[in-house]
Design a protein around this motif. Sequence first.
Motif, PDB file in Angstrom:
ATOM      1  N   ILE A 195       0.855  -1.184   0.000  1.00 27.43           N
ATOM      2  CA  ILE A 195       0.000   0.000   0.000  1.00 27.43           C
ATOM      3  C   ILE A 195       0.894   1.238   0.000  1.00 27.43           C
ATOM      4  O   ILE A 195       1.773   1.384   0.853  1.00 27.43           O
ATOM      5  CB  ILE A 195      -0.920  -0.001   1.244  1.00 27.43           C
ATOM      6  N   LEU A 196       0.673   2.147  -0.923  1.00 28.26           N
ATOM      7  CA  LEU A 196       1.480   3.367  -1.053  1.00 28.26           C
ATOM      8  C   LEU A 196       0.709   4.528  -0.449  1.00 28.26           C
ATOM      9  O   LEU A 196      -0.423   4.832  -0.849  1.00 28.26           O
ATOM     10  CB  LEU A 196       1.798   3.648  -2.522  1.00 28.26           C
ATOM     11  N   LEU A 197       1.323   5.197   0.543  1.00 28.44           N
ATOM     12  CA  LEU A 197       0.740   6.365   1.204  1.00 28.44           C
ATOM     13  C   LEU A 197       1.744   7.499   1.208  1.00 28.44           C
ATOM     14  O   LEU A 197       2.954   7.278   1.143  1.00 28.44           O
ATOM     15  CB  LEU A 197       0.325   6.032   2.647  1.00 28.44           C
ATOM     16  N   CYS A 198       1.247   8.720   1.319  1.00 24.21           N
ATOM     17  CA  CYS A 198       2.125   9.894   1.428  1.00 24.21           C
ATOM     18  C   CYS A 198       2.523  10.078   2.890  1.00 24.21           C
ATOM     19  O   CYS A 198       2.019   9.404   3.795  1.00 24.21           O
ATOM     20  CB  CYS A 198       1.433  11.134   0.878  1.00 24.21           C
ATOM     21  N   TRP A 199       3.416  11.046   3.127  1.00 21.30           N
ATOM     22  CA  TRP A 199       3.944  11.262   4.495  1.00 21.30           C
ATOM     23  C   TRP A 199       2.857  11.741   5.445  1.00 21.30           C
ATOM     24  O   TRP A 199       2.860  11.408   6.636  1.00 21.30           O
ATOM     25  CB  TRP A 199       5.079  12.278   4.440  1.00 21.30           C
ATOM     26  N   GLU A 200       1.876  12.528   4.945  1.00 16.46           N
ATOM     27  CA  GLU A 200       0.833  13.050   5.833  1.00 16.46           C
ATOM     28  C   GLU A 200      -0.077  11.928   6.323  1.00 16.46           C
ATOM     29  O   GLU A 200      -0.419  11.864   7.511  1.00 16.46           O
ATOM     30  CB  GLU A 200       0.032  14.112   5.087  1.00 16.46           C
ATOM     31  N   CYS A 201      -0.453  11.031   5.429  1.00 19.13           N
ATOM     32  CA  CYS A 201      -1.332   9.925   5.826  1.00 19.13           C
ATOM     33  C   CYS A 201      -0.612   8.964   6.776  1.00 19.13           C
ATOM     34  O   CYS A 201      -1.204   8.434   7.708  1.00 19.13           O
ATOM     35  CB  CYS A 201      -1.809   9.180   4.583  1.00 19.13           C
ATOM     36  N   ILE A 202       0.685   8.753   6.547  1.00 21.36           N
ATOM     37  CA  ILE A 202       1.455   7.875   7.442  1.00 21.36           C
ATOM     38  C   ILE A 202       1.544   8.479   8.843  1.00 21.36           C
ATOM     39  O   ILE A 202       1.441   7.782   9.855  1.00 21.36           O
ATOM     40  CB  ILE A 202       2.846   7.620   6.847  1.00 21.36           C
ATOM     41  N   ALA A 203       1.708   9.819   8.931  1.00 24.78           N
ATOM     42  CA  ALA A 203       1.770  10.485  10.233  1.00 24.78           C
ATOM     43  C   ALA A 203       0.435  10.368  10.971  1.00 24.78           C
ATOM     44  O   ALA A 203       0.392  10.111  12.183  1.00 24.78           O
ATOM     45  CB  ALA A 203       2.161  11.944  10.049  1.00 24.78           C
ATOM     46  N   LEU A 204      -0.694  10.551  10.258  1.00 25.57           N
ATOM     47  CA  LEU A 204      -2.006  10.414  10.893  1.00 25.57           C
ATOM     48  C   LEU A 204      -2.242   8.977  11.370  1.00 25.57           C
ATOM     49  O   LEU A 204      -2.822   8.747  12.436  1.00 25.57           O
ATOM     50  CB  LEU A 204      -3.098  10.828   9.900  1.00 25.57           C
ATOM     51  N   LEU A 205      -1.782   8.027  10.585  1.00 25.09           N
ATOM     52  CA  LEU A 205      -1.936   6.633  10.984  1.00 25.09           C
ATOM     53  C   LEU A 205      -1.108   6.310  12.227  1.00 25.09           C
ATOM     54  O   LEU A 205      -1.531   5.530  13.086  1.00 25.09           O
ATOM     55  CB  LEU A 205      -1.536   5.726   9.822  1.00 25.09           C
ATOM     56  N   LYS A 206       0.083   6.923  12.353  1.00 27.43           N
ATOM     57  CA  LYS A 206       0.899   6.731  13.555  1.00 27.43           C
ATOM     58  C   LYS A 206       0.212   7.298  14.786  1.00 27.43           C
ATOM     59  O   LYS A 206       0.251   6.721  15.875  1.00 27.43           O
ATOM     60  CB  LYS A 206       2.264   7.361  13.359  1.00 27.43           C
ATOM     61  N   LYS A 207      -0.439   8.490  14.635  1.00 26.13           N
ATOM     62  CA  LYS A 207      -1.163   9.076  15.770  1.00 26.13           C
ATOM     63  C   LYS A 207      -2.323   8.176  16.197  1.00 26.13           C
ATOM     64  O   LYS A 207      -2.592   8.006  17.399  1.00 26.13           O
ATOM     65  CB  LYS A 207      -1.669  10.459  15.381  1.00 26.13           C
ATOM     66  N   ALA A 208      -3.026   7.616  15.219  1.00 23.80           N
ATOM     67  CA  ALA A 208      -4.124   6.698  15.561  1.00 23.80           C
ATOM     68  C   ALA A 208      -3.605   5.458  16.290  1.00 23.80           C
ATOM     69  O   ALA A 208      -4.252   4.938  17.200  1.00 23.80           O
ATOM     70  CB  ALA A 208      -4.870   6.302  14.289  1.00 23.80           C
ATOM     71  N   GLU A 209      -2.418   4.981  15.910  1.00 20.84           N
ATOM     72  CA  GLU A 209      -1.837   3.827  16.582  1.00 20.84           C
ATOM     73  C   GLU A 209      -1.477   4.148  18.022  1.00 20.84           C
ATOM     74  O   GLU A 209      -1.682   3.336  18.928  1.00 20.84           O
ATOM     75  CB  GLU A 209      -0.602   3.358  15.802  1.00 20.84           C
ATOM     76  N   VAL A 210      -0.959   5.370  18.259  1.00 19.71           N
ATOM     77  CA  VAL A 210      -0.639   5.795  19.632  1.00 19.71           C
ATOM     78  C   VAL A 210      -1.900   5.852  20.478  1.00 19.71           C
ATOM     79  O   VAL A 210      -1.930   5.413  21.647  1.00 19.71           O
ATOM     80  CB  VAL A 210       0.081   7.149  19.599  1.00 19.71           C
ATOM     81  N   PHE A 211      -3.000   6.393  19.906  1.00 22.82           N
ATOM     82  CA  PHE A 211      -4.261   6.469  20.656  1.00 22.82           C
ATOM     83  C   PHE A 211      -4.798   5.071  20.958  1.00 22.82           C
ATOM     84  O   PHE A 211      -5.326   4.808  22.049  1.00 22.82           O
ATOM     85  CB  PHE A 211      -5.267   7.272  19.839  1.00 22.82           C
ATOM     86  N   ARG A 212      -4.694   4.145  20.007  1.00 21.54           N
ATOM     87  CA  ARG A 212      -5.164   2.787  20.235  1.00 21.54           C
ATOM     88  C   ARG A 212      -4.377   2.120  21.370  1.00 21.54           C
ATOM     89  O   ARG A 212      -4.959   1.440  22.228  1.00 21.54           O
ATOM     90  CB  ARG A 212      -5.054   1.966  18.961  1.00 21.54           C
ATOM     91  N   LYS A 213      -3.055   2.312  21.415  1.00 19.89           N
ATOM     92  CA  LYS A 213      -2.251   1.726  22.489  1.00 19.89           C
ATOM     93  C   LYS A 213      -2.633   2.303  23.848  1.00 19.89           C
ATOM     94  O   LYS A 213      -2.662   1.604  24.856  1.00 19.89           O
ATOM     95  CB  LYS A 213      -0.772   1.958  22.200  1.00 19.89           C
ATOM     96  N   ARG A 214      -2.914   3.632  23.879  1.00 19.27           N
ATOM     97  CA  ARG A 214      -3.306   4.248  25.159  1.00 19.27           C
ATOM     98  C   ARG A 214      -4.617   3.673  25.651  1.00 19.27           C
ATOM     99  O   ARG A 214      -4.794   3.393  26.854  1.00 19.27           O
ATOM    100  CB  ARG A 214      -3.406   5.763  24.969  1.00 19.27           C
ATOM    101  N   VAL A 215      -5.596   3.483  24.738  1.00 22.64           N
ATOM    102  CA  VAL A 215      -6.897   2.925  25.140  1.00 22.64           C
ATOM    103  C   VAL A 215      -6.728   1.493  25.635  1.00 22.64           C
ATOM    104  O   VAL A 215      -7.323   1.083  26.651  1.00 22.64           O
ATOM    105  CB  VAL A 215      -7.883   3.003  23.961  1.00 22.64           C
ATOM    106  N   GLN A 216      -5.906   0.695  24.970  1.00 20.65           N
ATOM    107  CA  GLN A 216      -5.684  -0.682  25.407  1.00 20.65           C
ATOM    108  C   GLN A 216      -5.005  -0.737  26.768  1.00 20.65           C
ATOM    109  O   GLN A 216      -5.354  -1.555  27.620  1.00 20.65           O
ATOM    110  CB  GLN A 216      -4.844  -1.420  24.363  1.00 20.65           C
ATOM    111  N   THR A 217      -4.033   0.156  26.985  1.00 16.40           N
ATOM    112  CA  THR A 217      -3.358   0.206  28.291  1.00 16.40           C
ATOM    113  C   THR A 217      -4.343   0.582  29.397  1.00 16.40           C
ATOM    114  O   THR A 217      -4.339   0.022  30.499  1.00 16.40           O
ATOM    115  CB  THR A 217      -2.205   1.209  28.228  1.00 16.40           C
TER     116      THR A 217
END
Length: 554
Positions: A51-73
Amino acid sequence: MDTVKNELDNLCRGCLCVDRLLLPLNKNVDLFFIFLGNELSISEDSKYYNILLCWECIALLKKAEVFRKRVQTAHRYFERILGNPSTTRALSTLNIHNKDDYDLIYTENENPEPVIKPEALKFEVTFPENEGNCHIKEEAYYDDNDDNFDYEAEEPKPNVSAFVKKEKKKKTKYKKITPISKKIKTRPIKYTPEEIDRCIEEVVYTLKDILAMRHEKKPNRIKNMESRCNVYIMKLLDTQKKDLRQKVKNDGLTCSECETVVPDQLALAAHWESHPVALLRCRFCELLSKSRKSLCYHVESRHSIIYSCTLCPIDFRALPEYYRHDRELHRILICDYCGKKFNQKSGIERHIRHNHLPAVCNICNFEFKRKNYLREHYRLLHPELVESKRDIVRELAYCVECDLQFASEYFYRRHLLYAVAHKRRIRPKVPCPDCGKIFSRKSYMDNHYKLVHVRKSQHYCELCDKHFINGYAIRTHKKFVHEKYEKPKNKICDICGRGFHTNRVLINHKRTHTGERPHKCSYCSAAFAQNVARKTHEKTQHKHLLQELKGFST
């Protein structure tokens, strides 16, 4: 269909941008599929994690991953402390600070001026013990509605700063510099006048040798020389320039420094180049000076500490010499793979990482022994990651002769350079030393020379007493002459259908159909289809000319 596929290759799957550098999504692929949902169809390249994404979409996806880890913790923490609610602790990074010392409460009354509640003041006001020394300033309060002035003493304001805790000093980022004595074994030394004299030596240089020690960026500065001595040398150069400007007199030219008389300016220039300059030099750091007193002070101040090597029994009087010794002998790092030597740890780490550790392609997961092989792989198969500054024009990477489309211009240029179809075959030319006939190989020329000019050959037929040029010729001769085999006539003429056993006979036969006569006579305008016919014509019709040429050559 190819053009539509090319446009989709340069398209971001997140924001549909075209003018950005696209990178493959290696992480958070499962989160991306959650965002797609079940309603959207997943393409074939997405199934293989391409899957090819630009830098902005990759950054937003990283933020969503951080939020998911916080909710799981938070969820795991909540299940663990569900039985003991007193130990709950917020996971948010935002904090609220209450400072009751100066958070005052105000209420509005009928009077326009605010009144402070006494419950809000949790501190006590301290007054000095000696009332006579205490001075309270009284200020007047002026009301615009009244014509009279009321003088009232103001209430003393509490010293709030006395109750506020002082902030801790921030730690500095700079580390404490450890003294040299803790790293290196040092011991002080005191010199006697006799020892100082032994540390200084007298040297004599020519002016040419001193000028060779000039600094590259500062031509008025001489390396490893005291400033006063440097000024003396510059003055000596000015004296040299003045002497070279003099005009020749009856007696000649005189050197202003040593009063030597020379006949002309060339001799004076040669004299100045070899002019002796007496200087003093420090034995430890080779500092040059003109004054003994300054050099003695230099030895007592700069070389009053002895630096001992911790690994070998060697002492140094100068710190740069110790560092040079330690760097050249004790700080050498050797690569375990190839034995190359390095002076710094970062250098050997970079060398091992680039040359000896395997490099992996992030897209196709191919593993290479060296990093330059991976770089070549990117140029050939993934040019969009390497040539990001300019667009890839597919028309410039197409070979018309071979009908091949390449991924990039680099691959196309490499094809033109190394492909057999575009590389001209250079045939070597080996001429015969006697007749000048040209052969493609030296073995062919040797066989021709032995058979035609020497009349000897190792390929000899005992039945008919003949020599042949090579083994193929004698095998063919025995097969079709002595063993009476029929020659296969598999070379067919496409015009009349006749068969011939060699291509040369077939070509000569085709000329009878086309009327082509390439072999022309050297003496007249006659032309022939075969070379044998041309030679026969020259021998019979131009016999006298051939005899004249032979007589002229002899």
